[in-house]
Design an enzyme around this catalytic site. Structure first.
Site, PDB file in Angstrom:
ATOM      1  N   ASP A  45       1.150  -1.180  -0.537  1.00 31.22           N
ATOM      2  CA  ASP A  45       0.369   0.260  -0.324  1.00 31.22           C
ATOM      3  C   ASP A  45       0.318   1.494  -0.293  1.00 31.22           C
ATOM      4  O   ASP A  45       0.861   2.493  -0.571  1.00 31.22           O
ATOM      5  CB  ASP A  45      -1.263   0.384   0.723  1.00 31.22           C
ATOM      6  CG  ASP A  45      -0.075   0.445   2.611  1.00 31.22           C
ATOM      7  OD1 ASP A  45       0.622  -0.065   2.777  1.00 31.22           O
ATOM      8  OD2 ASP A  45      -1.790  -0.235   3.607  1.00 31.22           O
ATOM      9  N   SER A  46       1.899   0.655  -0.098  1.00 31.10           N
ATOM     10  CA  SER A  46       2.815   1.847  -0.166  1.00 31.10           C
ATOM     11  C   SER A  46       2.618   2.961  -1.992  1.00 31.10           C
ATOM     12  O   SER A  46       3.797   3.537  -2.142  1.00 31.10           O
ATOM     13  CB  SER A  46       4.259   2.140  -0.042  1.00 31.10           C
ATOM     14  OG  SER A  46       4.580   0.290  -1.237  1.00 31.10           O
ATOM     15  N   ASP A  84      -0.982  -6.414   0.014  1.00 30.48           N
ATOM     16  CA  ASP A  84      -1.882  -5.394   2.004  1.00 30.48           C
ATOM     17  C   ASP A  84      -3.122  -5.262   1.469  1.00 30.48           C
ATOM     18  O   ASP A  84      -3.012  -4.806   0.170  1.00 30.48           O
ATOM     19  CB  ASP A  84      -0.906  -3.356   2.013  1.00 30.48           C
ATOM     20  CG  ASP A  84       0.685  -3.934   2.380  1.00 30.48           C
ATOM     21  OD1 ASP A  84       0.764  -4.578   2.786  1.00 30.48           O
ATOM     22  OD2 ASP A  84       1.457  -3.219   2.196  1.00 30.48           O
ATOM     23  N   LYS A 112      -1.374  -9.528   3.874  1.00 37.84           N
ATOM     24  CA  LYS A 112      -0.722  -8.408   4.599  1.00 37.84           C
ATOM     25  C   LYS A 112      -1.550  -7.399   5.310  1.00 37.84           C
ATOM     26  O   LYS A 112      -2.006  -6.916   4.704  1.00 37.84           O
ATOM     27  CB  LYS A 112       1.035  -7.500   4.081  1.00 37.84           C
ATOM     28  CG  LYS A 112       1.672  -7.146   5.260  1.00 37.84           C
ATOM     29  CD  LYS A 112       3.256  -7.198   5.265  1.00 37.84           C
ATOM     30  CE  LYS A 112       3.732  -6.013   4.151  1.00 37.84           C
ATOM     31  NZ  LYS A 112       2.755  -5.127   4.290  1.00 37.84           N
ATOM     32  N   GLU A 114      -1.407  -4.918   9.104  1.00 36.79           N
ATOM     33  CA  GLU A 114      -0.566  -4.565  10.531  1.00 36.79           C
ATOM     34  C   GLU A 114      -1.096  -4.140  10.991  1.00 36.79           C
ATOM     35  O   GLU A 114      -2.297  -4.073  11.761  1.00 36.79           O
ATOM     36  CB  GLU A 114      -0.010  -3.071  10.319  1.00 36.79           C
ATOM     37  CG  GLU A 114       0.496  -2.415   8.350  1.00 36.79           C
ATOM     38  CD  GLU A 114       0.390  -1.473   8.032  1.00 36.79           C
ATOM     39  OE1 GLU A 114       0.724  -0.335   8.819  1.00 36.79           O
ATOM     40  OE2 GLU A 114       0.944  -0.819   7.097  1.00 36.79           O
ATOM     41  N   GLU A 181       9.040  -3.897  10.147  1.00 33.91           N
ATOM     42  CA  GLU A 181       9.923  -2.281  10.127  1.00 33.91           C
ATOM     43  C   GLU A 181      10.208  -1.993  11.282  1.00 33.91           C
ATOM     44  O   GLU A 181       9.789  -1.600  11.939  1.00 33.91           O
ATOM     45  CB  GLU A 181       8.363  -2.277   9.658  1.00 33.91           C
ATOM     46  CG  GLU A 181       8.803  -0.522   8.592  1.00 33.91           C
ATOM     47  CD  GLU A 181       8.077  -0.377   7.309  1.00 33.91           C
ATOM     48  OE1 GLU A 181       6.481  -0.841   7.123  1.00 33.91           O
ATOM     49  OE2 GLU A 181       8.249   1.025   6.856  1.00 33.91           O
TER      50      GLU A 181
HETATM   51  O1  KIV Z   1       3.499  -1.093   1.830  1.00 32.62           O
HETATM   52  C1  KIV Z   1       5.223  -1.628   1.213  1.00 32.62           C
HETATM   53  O2  KIV Z   1       5.941  -1.156   1.098  1.00 32.62           O
HETATM   54  C2  KIV Z   1       5.353  -2.025   3.164  1.00 32.62           C
HETATM   55  C3  KIV Z   1       6.496  -2.130   2.934  1.00 32.62           C
HETATM   56  C4  KIV Z   1       7.129  -1.067   3.715  1.00 32.62           C
HETATM   57  C5  KIV Z   1       6.848  -3.441   4.336  1.00 32.62           C
HETATM   58  O3  KIV Z   1       4.557  -2.807   3.498  1.00 32.62           O
END
Ligand code: KIV
Length: 262
Positions: A45-46, A84, A112, A114, A181
């Site tokens: 989600d980056s 994510d 994934k 958080e 992280e």
């Molecule tokens: O969204 C992302 O790129 C991430 C990484 C920084 C692990 O979760």
């Protein structure tokens, strides 16, 4: 179906070897990542930061994650596609089940999430229904406001102990991978040694079982190069070459070095 499996990743850890992961958001880069042999492709989600230009990941939606996951999945033949779940898309168990299904149907092989203890029931519910889960502890960017900024986590001994306990809870609930992280390198090492599942570090020192970085950071096209990342394009003749060097350095242990850690 892609050839990399959870069992393959667990065997790499059992053999005391390492694997590499990198983010991707589209078909073209995903194909290059796959050609480089990178074991896990993270549709992060980056993308809220590096594709959409936001200051945080909070504006990213499930539909946007599904769109990018589908584009990435079309470029992959062997890497494991990890997607994510975006902000608030897993805040209740029913929401998590519904939204994880959207990402899996778009082409993800694992999702994934958080968070720690509060996610135990969610991780159990997803994994019992056949949806593999990767946890994410330490600096969790979706909680940036609650954390008062993008800061290294787990520096105090009580915070480190809490993180270790929560990591164990996620593993016991059925998580198959854990991303950690921006934590002290010593904590990254303890997490990898304590858990049976592979621990993927980003800013977590050299002793985690794998490393993940953001694609734009290793290609030197991010507005700011994080301390824990490395520009691989400077020493490469092509993007393909940069991705191959990144993987080789992770597998050999050359990356990350001390200067990349906390
Ligand atoms: O969204 C992302 O790129 C991430 C990484 C920084 C692990 O979760």
């Amino acid at each position: 179906m892609n050839t990399m499996t959870i069992d393959n990743l667990k065997s790499i850890k059992a053999d005391r070897k390492k694997f590499a992961s990198i983010t991707a958001y589209d078909f073209s880069f995903a194909s290059l990542i796959d050609n480089a042999g990178i074991e896990v492709t993270l549709v992060g989600d980056s993308l809220g930061n590096v594709i959409q230009g936001h200051g945080t990941t909070l504006p990213v939606s499930v539909d946007e994650m599904a769109y990018h996951t589908a584009n990435v999945a079309r470029g992959i033949t062997s890497s494991l596609v990890l997607s994510d779940m975006p902000f608030m898309s897993y805040s209740t168990v029913p929401a998590a089940l519904e939204n994880a299904a959207v990402l899996m149907q778009a082409g993800a092989q694992m999702v994934k999430l958080e968070g720690g203890e509060w996610l135990v029931e969610t991780v159990y519910s997803l994994t019992q229904r056949g949806i593999p889960v990767c946890g994410h502890l330490g600096l969790t960017p979706q909680s940036v406001h609650k954390l008062s900024g993008f800061k290294v986590q787990g520096k105090e001994s009580n915070a480190a102990e809490k993180m270790l306990a929560e990591a164990k809870m996620l593993e016991d609930a059925g998580a198959d991978l854990l991303v950690v992280e921006c934590v002290p390198s010593s904590l990254g090492k303890t997490l990898a040694e304590t858990l049976e599942i592979p621990v993927i570090g980003i800013g977590a020192g050299p002793d985690t079982d794998a490393q993940v970085l953001v694609l734009q950071d290793i290609l030197g096209i991010s507005s700011r190069q994080p301390k824990f990342s490395k520009n691989y394009i400077e020493q490469a003749s092509s993007i393909q070459d940069a991705l191959t060097s990144y993987r080789q350095e992770v597998l050999s242990g050359a990356f990350p070095s001390k200067e990349h850690g906390f």
